[in-house]
Design a protein around this motif. Sequence first.
Motif, mmCIF file in Angstrom:
data_model
loop_
_atom_site.group_PDB
_atom_site.id
_atom_site.type_symbol
_atom_site.label_atom_id
_atom_site.label_comp_id
_atom_site.label_asym_id
_atom_site.label_seq_id
_atom_site.Cartn_x
_atom_site.Cartn_y
_atom_site.Cartn_z
ATOM 1 N N PRO A 13 -2.070 -6.439 1.961
ATOM 2 C CA PRO A 13 -2.985 -6.203 0.829
ATOM 3 C C PRO A 13 -4.425 -6.036 1.308
ATOM 4 O O PRO A 13 -4.985 -6.941 1.934
ATOM 5 C CB PRO A 13 -2.823 -7.452 -0.034
ATOM 6 C CG PRO A 13 -2.219 -8.482 0.849
ATOM 7 C CD PRO A 13 -1.518 -7.784 1.956
ATOM 8 N N PRO A 14 -5.038 -4.885 1.052
ATOM 9 C CA PRO A 14 -6.451 -4.705 1.411
ATOM 10 C C PRO A 14 -7.346 -5.293 0.325
ATOM 11 O O PRO A 14 -6.892 -5.631 -0.771
ATOM 12 C CB PRO A 14 -6.588 -3.177 1.463
ATOM 13 C CG PRO A 14 -5.624 -2.704 0.417
ATOM 14 C CD PRO A 14 -4.470 -3.678 0.432
ATOM 15 N N GLY A 15 -8.624 -5.421 0.628
ATOM 16 C CA GLY A 15 -9.562 -5.814 -0.413
ATOM 17 C C GLY A 15 -9.757 -4.660 -1.392
ATOM 18 O O GLY A 15 -10.098 -3.552 -0.989
ATOM 19 N N ASP B 251 -8.401 -3.672 -9.014
ATOM 20 C CA ASP B 251 -7.679 -4.935 -8.924
ATOM 21 C C ASP B 251 -7.242 -5.403 -10.313
ATOM 22 O O ASP B 251 -6.091 -5.797 -10.535
ATOM 23 C CB ASP B 251 -8.587 -5.978 -8.268
ATOM 24 C CG ASP B 251 -7.783 -7.074 -7.581
ATOM 25 O OD1 ASP B 251 -6.594 -6.849 -7.304
ATOM 26 O OD2 ASP B 251 -8.360 -8.153 -7.341
ATOM 27 N N LEU B 252 -8.167 -5.356 -11.268
ATOM 28 C CA LEU B 252 -7.860 -5.755 -12.640
ATOM 29 C C LEU B 252 -6.850 -4.808 -13.266
ATOM 30 O O LEU B 252 -5.930 -5.242 -13.980
ATOM 31 C CB LEU B 252 -9.144 -5.784 -13.469
ATOM 32 C CG LEU B 252 -8.989 -6.058 -14.971
ATOM 33 C CD1 LEU B 252 -8.409 -7.447 -15.195
ATOM 34 C CD2 LEU B 252 -10.325 -5.903 -15.696
ATOM 35 N N THR B 253 -6.991 -3.506 -13.012
ATOM 36 C CA THR B 253 -6.062 -2.526 -13.581
ATOM 37 C C THR B 253 -4.633 -2.792 -13.132
ATOM 38 O O THR B 253 -3.698 -2.749 -13.943
ATOM 39 C CB THR B 253 -6.504 -1.105 -13.186
ATOM 40 O OG1 THR B 253 -7.749 -0.798 -13.823
ATOM 41 C CG2 THR B 253 -5.471 -0.071 -13.597
ATOM 42 N N ALA B 254 -4.443 -3.064 -11.848
ATOM 43 C CA ALA B 254 -3.096 -3.348 -11.338
ATOM 44 C C ALA B 254 -2.499 -4.576 -12.023
ATOM 45 O O ALA B 254 -1.332 -4.582 -12.428
ATOM 46 C CB ALA B 254 -3.159 -3.540 -9.826
ATOM 47 N N VAL C 19 -0.639 3.061 2.699
ATOM 48 C CA VAL C 19 -1.891 3.353 3.393
ATOM 49 C C VAL C 19 -2.941 3.897 2.442
ATOM 50 O O VAL C 19 -4.120 3.545 2.509
ATOM 51 C CB VAL C 19 -1.635 4.371 4.536
ATOM 52 C CG1 VAL C 19 -2.949 4.758 5.215
ATOM 53 C CG2 VAL C 19 -0.673 3.783 5.550
ATOM 54 N N ASP C 20 -2.505 4.751 1.527
ATOM 55 C CA ASP C 20 -3.469 5.432 0.660
ATOM 56 C C ASP C 20 -3.298 5.136 -0.822
ATOM 57 O O ASP C 20 -3.982 5.726 -1.664
ATOM 58 C CB ASP C 20 -3.381 6.941 0.858
ATOM 59 C CG ASP C 20 -1.977 7.471 0.581
ATOM 60 O OD1 ASP C 20 -1.059 6.638 0.405
ATOM 61 O OD2 ASP C 20 -1.810 8.703 0.539
ATOM 62 N N GLY D 207 -11.576 5.232 -1.667
ATOM 63 C CA GLY D 207 -12.837 4.904 -2.315
ATOM 64 C C GLY D 207 -12.766 3.688 -3.212
ATOM 65 O O GLY D 207 -13.751 3.347 -3.871
ATOM 66 N N GLU D 208 -11.599 3.002 -3.275
ATOM 67 C CA GLU D 208 -11.459 1.864 -4.171
ATOM 68 C C GLU D 208 -11.238 0.555 -3.425
ATOM 69 O O GLU D 208 -10.823 -0.441 -3.999
ATOM 70 C CB GLU D 208 -10.275 2.092 -5.134
ATOM 71 C CG GLU D 208 -10.455 3.282 -6.055
ATOM 72 C CD GLU D 208 -11.630 3.100 -6.998
ATOM 73 O OE1 GLU D 208 -12.040 1.951 -7.230
ATOM 74 O OE2 GLU D 208 -12.145 4.119 -7.483
#
Length: 395
Positions: free
Chosen positions: A290-292, A298-301, A329-330, A392-393
């Motif tokens: 899990p990336p930052g 984060d909230l949307t997921a 990865v992306d 970009g997120e």
Amino acid sequence: MKTLARIWPRLAIWGPPVVLGGVGLFEIWVEPIFQPPPSFPGPVGVHTVGVLVLVAGLSVRRRAPGVALGAVLADLLLEWAYGPEVVSLPAFVGMLVAFYSVGAHRDLRGAALRLGAGLLVLLALDVVDVARGHGTVLDATGEYPFVLVVWGAGVAVRNMRLRASDLEDRVGLLARERDEKARAAAAQERTRIARELHDVVAHSVSTMVLQASGARQVLRSHTDEADDAMRSVELTGRQALRELRRMLGILRTDDRPSLDPQPGVADIELLVARMRDTGLPVELEVSGAPPGLAPGLDLTAYRIVQEALTNVLKHAGRVETSVRVTFDVDALDLLIHNSGPTPRPTSNGGDPGHGLIGMRERVALYDGSLRARPDDDGGGGFTVHARLPLEGERA
């Protein structure tokens, strides 16, 4: 000062013709009594008519500057016919006012044409005067600099007025665009808040209803299970209250941001645990590092998983459910699948598609994709598959 500002537009219109007409009539009728001979040679009645024509022409100089110029030149011709050696003060000043009005109240082409016509009349009178020996060439050309200066001043004033009007139009347009953007931003914010409130209330209330229903069924036979269920109801209610306070705090007038952390992917495990407490058999699988994530993504997921599980409870009941969170990865891949019957109408008459609309809106904000539909095998299962790009997120 306020009174002067209120009456100034009328003074500006009527002041010149009234003053010049008064001076002209004074020179015709009053001055000869005290200082003969009269300034106006010839019949006083004829010259009175000429002054009245001048006054009438200057009174409409803003609406019809060409008419005003013609009236002033007519009075000038009348004076010239009886006394070519001298021009009265009202006729000279009225001529300058008329040429100024032509420049100030006509477009440049129209103003130039009227200037040329007026100069031709003056030139014709001056040629006749010089030919008759009533003056020199220098004397004859003395009024032209005054005429050109006042005409140019009128043109300059008109150009400044047009620029000011154009600036006012632009300011008005910018103000309207600003108001439209503000209304659009407010509408987007209301939609976002409504979506958040729906997610919080729909999930929490549905969970609490199911937990309370289970507790009521085992209240007498299995008191320990009923106690656990009611404790879970209390925990879910408290969490719902915290999120509602946070959302409603956005609407406060002091605009102080809430410091409470937003739920995210890391909280999905706790969400799944609470859903298990309601009796929903759900399994969680997380794969990938899990990336930052950016707070919004984060909230949307989290909200997508929350809404999907809530819909399972509301429309399919306590059926086998799986949640798979995959960090590619992306992209962030979310797969929520439940087996069992097809979605059934809710007991409270809720719209089974409303939550899906909210999920689609959230995914669209991040250029992601969402697939939510029954399984093709006809077994009654349902799958929600969301894919959120990570470009970009990342936090």
